[in-house]
Design an enzyme around this catalytic site. Structure first.
Site, mmCIF file in Angstrom:
data_model
loop_
_atom_site.group_PDB
_atom_site.id
_atom_site.type_symbol
_atom_site.label_atom_id
_atom_site.label_comp_id
_atom_site.label_asym_id
_atom_site.label_seq_id
_atom_site.Cartn_x
_atom_site.Cartn_y
_atom_site.Cartn_z
ATOM 1 N N HIS A 123 -64.933 -46.583 -94.172
ATOM 2 C CA HIS A 123 -66.395 -46.698 -94.246
ATOM 3 C C HIS A 123 -66.806 -47.582 -95.419
ATOM 4 C CE1 HIS A 123 -70.512 -44.828 -95.171
ATOM 5 N NE2 HIS A 123 -70.650 -45.806 -94.317
ATOM 6 N N ASN A 178 -72.688 -40.645 -98.170
ATOM 7 C CA ASN A 178 -73.864 -40.391 -97.328
ATOM 8 C C ASN A 178 -74.273 -38.921 -97.325
ATOM 9 O OD1 ASN A 178 -74.548 -42.952 -96.647
ATOM 10 N ND2 ASN A 178 -73.465 -42.969 -94.688
ATOM 11 N N GLU A 237 -64.744 -45.779 -98.269
ATOM 12 C CA GLU A 237 -64.289 -44.404 -98.075
ATOM 13 C C GLU A 237 -63.203 -44.425 -96.996
ATOM 14 O OE1 GLU A 237 -68.222 -41.688 -99.006
ATOM 15 O OE2 GLU A 237 -68.087 -42.596 -97.037
ATOM 16 N N SER A 285 -70.558 -44.354 -90.203
ATOM 17 C CA SER A 285 -71.095 -43.846 -91.466
ATOM 18 C C SER A 285 -71.463 -42.373 -91.383
ATOM 19 C CB SER A 285 -72.315 -44.653 -91.906
ATOM 20 O OG SER A 285 -73.301 -44.651 -90.919
#
Ligand code: CAA
Length: 280
Positions: free
Chosen positions: A137, A187, A149, A116
């Site tokens: 991800h 993120n 992702e 991540s």
């Protein structure tokens, strides 16, 4: 297509669930058999709930559970077309796993990482053929969150990237194309935002309950930031914050002291029964 999943914690188990639900033969690997069995039990439970809710046929549920093999031996992933690594978020651990996997899998197999906040390029550079590596991800809880992702590392081959993208769709997700920049897309936005939320707790003296109610009812979040941090885990979030801060050096990326204290005290959230809230 045959899928391997390395690491059957919350994320790995969720990914394995998606794979068997999508009709793919799947092998999940954990270091201890008990942990692998526990993950299979969790998957069987969530699929049984879907049957109870009328969202899945009993036979389809039984077939899905039957498609999941578990093992402690990486060599059992030899026949996999794609292996998704969902192990502990530590660069050395992931690099070593990739190195070991490359010795085991076919020459044309794809190695994906669910990291991540680490660099996919740095993980991939442990390989003799880094072109075969890509980031996939998923978001927590993986069976429920629609996004994946797909991360192109510096040397990811085009066909590897497109296969991973197509696999994301096969797993029922909405894939997006990302570059290998710190935190990718979500993120990069979400980690400093959640850090802001925790700092707001201390600055304003508001309670976690009121902050969560504020963001749910005033900003339309599906769950409040404290509840979300308890779901993600203080350990995972602090690790990810530190990784982003190390790369970007922006103060908002650094983990707030309150979360670091919670981590030190073992108040990780749902997984330890206490975080911002208590869980029975
Ligand atoms: N795995 C599989 N199935 C699950 C599950 C899980 N972990 N958790 C719940 N379910 C199933 C259950 O069967 C449940 O039904 P029952 O409770 O009747 O058994 C069903 O899904 C629905 O669960 P909920 O009623 O809890 O679902 P909800 O509508 O309240 O939505 C949510 C839950 C999807 C988590 C929603 O609250 C949400 O979107 N929250 C935000 C989550 C989020 O932002 N995640 C991203 C975290 S950041 C991240 O992941 C990035 C990173 O790198 C750390």
């Amino acid at each position: 297509m045959r899928v391997g999943v390395v690491g059957l914690g919350a994320m790995g188990a969720g990914i394995a669930q998606l794979a068997v639900e999508a009709g793919l033969e799947t092998v999940g690997r954990e270091v201890e058999l008990e942990r692998a069995e526990a993950a299979r039990g969790t998957i069987a439970h969530f699929l049984a709930r879907k049957v109870e809710q009328g969202r899945l046929e009993q036979q389809a549920r039984d077939d899905a559970v039957g498609r999941l093999g578990i093992t402690t031996d990486l060599a059992d992933l030899a026949d996999c077309d794609v292996v998704i690594e969902a192990a502990f978020e530590d660069l050395d651990v992931k690099r070593e796993l990739f190195r070991e996997l490359e010795q085991v899998v076919r020459a044309d197999a794809i190695l994906a990482t669910n990291t991540s906040a680490l660099s996919v390029t740095e993980i991939a550079s442990a390989l003799e053929r880094p072109e075969r590596a890509v980031g996939m991800h998923f978001f927590n809880p993986a069976p429920l969150m629609p996004l994946v992702e797909i991360v192109r590392a510096e040397r990811t081959a085009d066909d590897v990237f497109e296969t991973a993208f197509a696999l994301g769709s096969t797993l029922g997700k909405t894939p997006i194309r990302c570059s290998d920049t710190p935190g990718f897309v979500v993120n990069r936005v979400l980690i400093p935002l959640l850090n802001d939320c925790v700092r707001v707790l201390d600055e304003t003296g508001v309670t976690p309950e009121d902050l969560d109610a504020g963001m749910k009812h005033g900003a339309g979040w599906p769950m409040g930031p404290c509840a979300l941090l308890d779901l993600v885990g203080a350990d995972v979030h602090v690790h990810a914050s530190e990784a982003l801060y190390a790369k970007l050096r922006e103060p908002r990326m650094a983990p707030p002291p309150r979360l670091v204290r919670m981590l030190a005290a073992g108040k990780l959230g749902r997984k330890t029964g206490e975080g911002f809230y208590r869980y029975d």
